[in-house]
Design an enzyme around this catalytic site. Structure first.
Site, PDB file in Angstrom:
ATOM      1  N   LYS A  22      70.195  61.332  92.947  1.00  0.00           N
ATOM      2  CA  LYS A  22      70.494  62.581  92.246  1.00  0.00           C
ATOM      3  C   LYS A  22      70.672  63.691  93.260  1.00  0.00           C
ATOM      4  O   LYS A  22      70.202  63.619  94.403  1.00  0.00           O
ATOM      5  CB  LYS A  22      69.388  62.942  91.245  1.00  0.00           C
ATOM      6  CG  LYS A  22      68.005  63.188  91.885  1.00  0.00           C
ATOM      7  CD  LYS A  22      67.775  64.583  92.413  1.00  0.00           C
ATOM      8  CE  LYS A  22      66.411  64.730  93.076  1.00  0.00           C
ATOM      9  NZ  LYS A  22      66.284  65.963  93.878  1.00  0.00           N
ATOM     10  N   SER A 107      64.463  61.924 101.339  1.00  0.00           N
ATOM     11  CA  SER A 107      65.743  62.577 101.602  1.00  0.00           C
ATOM     12  C   SER A 107      66.161  63.586 100.552  1.00  0.00           C
ATOM     13  O   SER A 107      67.253  64.152 100.637  1.00  0.00           O
ATOM     14  CB  SER A 107      66.841  61.511 101.718  1.00  0.00           C
ATOM     15  OG  SER A 107      66.946  60.776 100.506  1.00  0.00           O
ATOM     16  N   ASP A 143      60.035  63.844  89.035  1.00  0.00           N
ATOM     17  CA  ASP A 143      61.451  63.520  88.890  1.00  0.00           C
ATOM     18  C   ASP A 143      61.701  62.259  88.070  1.00  0.00           C
ATOM     19  O   ASP A 143      62.845  62.008  87.668  1.00  0.00           O
ATOM     20  CB  ASP A 143      62.103  63.329  90.268  1.00  0.00           C
ATOM     21  CG  ASP A 143      62.373  64.645  90.990  1.00  0.00           C
ATOM     22  OD1 ASP A 143      62.243  65.704  90.346  1.00  0.00           O
ATOM     23  OD2 ASP A 143      62.703  64.598  92.182  1.00  0.00           O
TER      24      ASP A 143
END
Length: 293
Positions: A22, A107, A143
Site C-alpha cells: 500500500k 519500508s 494497518d
C-alpha cells in the site's frame, strides 16, 4: 460441527494469496491517544506489487519464509495472525504457510500487515467459522484491517475506522533506498516535536487525481525521518528529476513514490531510475480497486 468451530478443512489444496503493498496518499497524525497510539487521518491505496502466500491444511501451525531473513515463530506477524484465527475458530488442526517475501522490510508499504490480513482471509476460507476478522486484525496492528477491505480507503482512529473510496486509476513509481525505518521511531520523532497535523483534504486530493494535477497532500512523519535519513530525501529528488509529480514518503518510510501520467511513463521512469540507482529497490506500480484471490 458446531457453529464457530472448524476442525476439518473445507479446502484440501494449497491456497495462493497475493498480499498487496500500500501507499499513503497523504498521512496526517492528529495527535496522541491513550495507550501511546496516534489519531490518524490517511488515504490508503493497495497496489499491484506485493508478497505472496501459500496456505495449506496441516496438523500443526508452521511457517516458512522465502526471500527474507525473518523469524518463523510468534515473532512473525503472519504466524501470530494464523494462531489468532485458529484459536478464535477453535480449529483442532493447523496450517502450513509459505511466505514469499518480495517487498523490502520496514519500508512503509505495509508488507507485514498485508501478509497478516491475507493469512486471516486464507484461513477463513480454509476453516470457515463465525470469526470477526476485523477485530482480530485490529489486535494485530493498525494497518491490518485496511488490507481486509481490498480497496482504497480513508483510515481514521488508529487506522481501524475505514471508509472505502473509489479513486481514478493510479500510475506510480516506488523507490526504496535500502534503509529500514522503524515505525515506532518515526512516530517517536514526531512526538518529540509535537508537530501534529490537520486532517487531509480528501476531496481536494481526489479532484487533483482526476485532473492530473499535483496532489495537495503531506506526510506528518516525513520531516522527522528525512532529518535522520537524507538518502530518503535523495529518493524524493530522484523521482521529481525523472519527470514524475507529487513525490512523497509512504507511511513511516523508507519507500517513496511519485505519480506518472500513464503506465507507460511509470514503466519508463522506473527503468531509467533502476539504471541510475542499481542498488535501490524500484518498481512501477498501479493502484488496485479490490483484492483478487
Amino acid at each position: 460441527m458446531n457453529v464457530g468451530t472448524a476442525s476439518l478443512p473445507c479446502v484440501t489444496h494449497a491456497l495462493r494469496r497475493f498480499a498487496p503493498a500500500k501507499i499513503n496518499l497523504g498521512l496526517s497524525v492528529l495527535g496522541l491517544l491513550p495507550g501511546g497510539y496516534h489519531a490518524l487521518h490517511t488515504l490508503m491505496v493497495p497496489l499491484d506489487v506485493g508478497d505472496e502466500l501459500e496456505v495449506s491444511p496441516a496438523e500443526t501451525l508452521n511457517l516458512t519464509v522465502q526471500g527474507a531473513d525473518l523469524p518463523h515463530d510468534g515473532r512473525n506477524l503472519v504466524y501470530r495472525a494464523a494462531q489468532a484465527y485458529l484459536d478464535a475458530a477453535r480449529v483442532q488442526a493447523g496450517a502450513g504457510i509459505v511466505l514469499h517475501k518480495r517487498l523490502p522490510l520496514a519500508s512503509g508499504l505495509g508488507g507485514g500487515s498485508s501478509d497478516a490480513a491475507s493469512t486471516l482471509l486464507a484461513l477463513a476460507e480454509l476453516y470457515p467459522a463465525r470469526v470477526d476478522l476485523h477485530t482480530l486484525a485490529t489486535r494485530l496492528g493498525a494497518d491490518v484491517p485496511f488490507f481486509l477491505v481490498g480497496s482504497p480507503a480513508l483510515a481514521e482512529g488508529i487506522g481501524e475506522r475505514l471508509t472505502p473510496l473509489s479513486l481514478p486509476p493510479l500510475h506510480l513509481v516506488l523507490i526504496n533506498p535500502g534503509t529500514a525505518v522503524s515505525a515506532a521511531d518515526a512516530y517517536r520523532w514526531l512526538d518529540e516535536t509535537r508537530q501534529f497535523t490537520p486532517p487531509l483534504d480528501v476531496q481536494a486530493i481526489r479532484a487533483a487525481l482526476e485532473a492530473g494535477r499535483p496532489l495537495p497532500f503531506f506526510n506528518a512523519l516525513q520531516a522527522g525521518v528525512l532529518a535522520r535519513h537524507p538518502e530518503i530525501g535523495a529518493a524524493l529528488t530522484a523521482l521529481s528529476a525523472a519527470g514524475l509529480h507529487s513525490p512523497l514518503m509512504s507511511g513511516s518510510g523508507s519507500t517513496c513514490f511519485a505519480l506518472a501520467r500513464s503506465s507507460e511513463q511509470a514503466q519508463q521512469a522506473a527503468a531509467e531510475l533502476q539504471r541510475a540507482y542499481p542498488a535501490c529497490w524500484i518498481r512501477a506500480a498501479e493502484g488496485r480497486e479490490r483484492s483478487e484471490g
